[in-house]
Design an enzyme around this catalytic site. Sequence first.
Site, short mmCIF file in Angstrom:
data_model
loop_
_atom_site.label_atom_id
_atom_site.label_comp_id
_atom_site.label_asym_id
_atom_site.label_seq_id
_atom_site.Cartn_x
_atom_site.Cartn_y
_atom_site.Cartn_z
CG ASP A 30 -2.06 0.68 0.94
OD1 ASP A 30 -3.35 0.34 0.76
OD2 ASP A 30 -2.13 2.13 0.96
CE LYS A 35 -5.44 1.84 3.97
NZ LYS A 35 -5.95 1.75 2.81
CG LEU A 147 -15.01 -10.10 -0.72
CD1 LEU A 147 -13.96 -9.59 0.05
CD2 LEU A 147 -14.99 -11.27 -0.56
CD GLU A 149 -18.61 -2.95 3.51
OE1 GLU A 149 -18.48 -2.34 4.73
OE2 GLU A 149 -18.32 -2.01 2.38
CB ALA A 249 -40.37 -2.83 1.39
N GLY A 254 -27.19 1.16 0.03
CA GLY A 254 -26.23 2.35 0.22
C GLY A 254 -24.71 1.65 0.16
CB CYS A 257 -20.31 -2.39 -3.35
SG CYS A 257 -18.56 -2.54 -2.83
NE ARG A 325 -16.99 2.94 1.08
CZ ARG A 325 -16.55 1.84 0.43
NH1 ARG A 325 -15.60 2.10 -0.43
NH2 ARG A 325 -16.51 0.74 1.08
#
Length: 447
Positions: A30, A35, A147, A149, A249, A254, A257, A325
Amino acid sequence: MRLTVIGTGYLGATHAACMAELGHEVLGVDVDPDKVAALQAGRVPFHEPGLPELIAKHTASGRLRFTTDYAAAGAFGEVHFVCVGTPQRKHSEGADLTYVDAAFAAIAGYAAEGALLVGKSTVPVGTAERLAAAHERVEVAWNPEFLREGFAVEDTLRPDRLVFGVRSSHAASILRQVYAPVLDAGTPLVTADFPTAELVKTAANAFLATKISFINAMAEVCEAAGGDVGVLAEAIGHDDRIGRKFLRAGIGFGGGCLPKDIRAFAHRAGELGVSLDFLREVDAINMRRRDKVVDVARELCGGSVLGARIAVLGAAFKPDSDDIRDSPALNVAARLRLEGADVTVYDPEALDNARKAFPLLGYAMSAEDALRGADLVLHLTEWPQFREIDPERAAQLVRRPRIVDGRGVLDADRWTAAGWHFRALGRPALVGREPFRGPQGRERNDV
């Protein structure tokens, strides 16, 4: 085998740890030294059940290491997995491939000639072909990730399928070696060309988003006609061709992805001369459900939320995650705050992220603290802890017992029996007998 994983965010860190669990030696790469230092010390900078233990286990054993050095990664790895993000481009619905292009260029410059570079990022169809043409000294393959989450470790170690997008039997053979324990456990394998492998992930996300928005569109019809979308979903879900999953429903989807992936898919299809305009309607239906929650909040507060104290249960876009997000919960909370409500948010994992992104909202350290003195409660993230709240105890904490179940999972009978005015999207309002309260909102037991 010796593997490198380029990018150590949510996807990359999970993939690296799980590859070590499968028995490989893994080097995570990275550009963020903080991180890398945290991961090398066994600390995960985001919430994902089971992942901290896996990373701690394999960094301690030495099987998993992290670095910022691409030269070291090129010399180390036999196979290089690229796991960087593809966010939505600014001022466009298309995917931003800046990180993917940079990662491929960086590792291709140091990898051994003929090394296998495997993309796992979700990309527009045609990306793998373009990258293969740009980096001819290495071989490119595509191995899309699927994947969820909250279940990422399970989904990597015991996936429901593996997809290899390859152009040679050599690449397919190497990937079979990488995933040998998974394949030996009976996981189905689909071997495809580049375009098909890229389309598998985007098509899967588009289908799931469509199913969620379909039942939410049916909720809109039920609201207009006086029907019950919960009973409707149960009835149609008995049809094996439809199934029951993703038919609850609520406030909609959100995260990092589904929203950006369906927009990028429609955008790329348009570039290819194919119309996927129905995905734009899927997106529009999804966003309308947030509007509906705001509308119901205004209605329950007498036409305006100005001055109302509103408790929002949930900040993450889904349970078992601290990912905010495109969170429907925080979107609604922020809009109500702009309309003059006093909004207090509680989430078991996402409070720190929420505070950074929405500093003007109020935050509580427990569900009880959030509920205390509330005129309205909004249940907007499906944490199991919220389903376990005692409605009678909660009624003693709030000023007015009114709740909107934006996820459709609370027991309406229990809440109304405790005196709550209960609303769930697409279902008739249920009103319990509300106890008389004094001017400070405390229940008057003598009435």
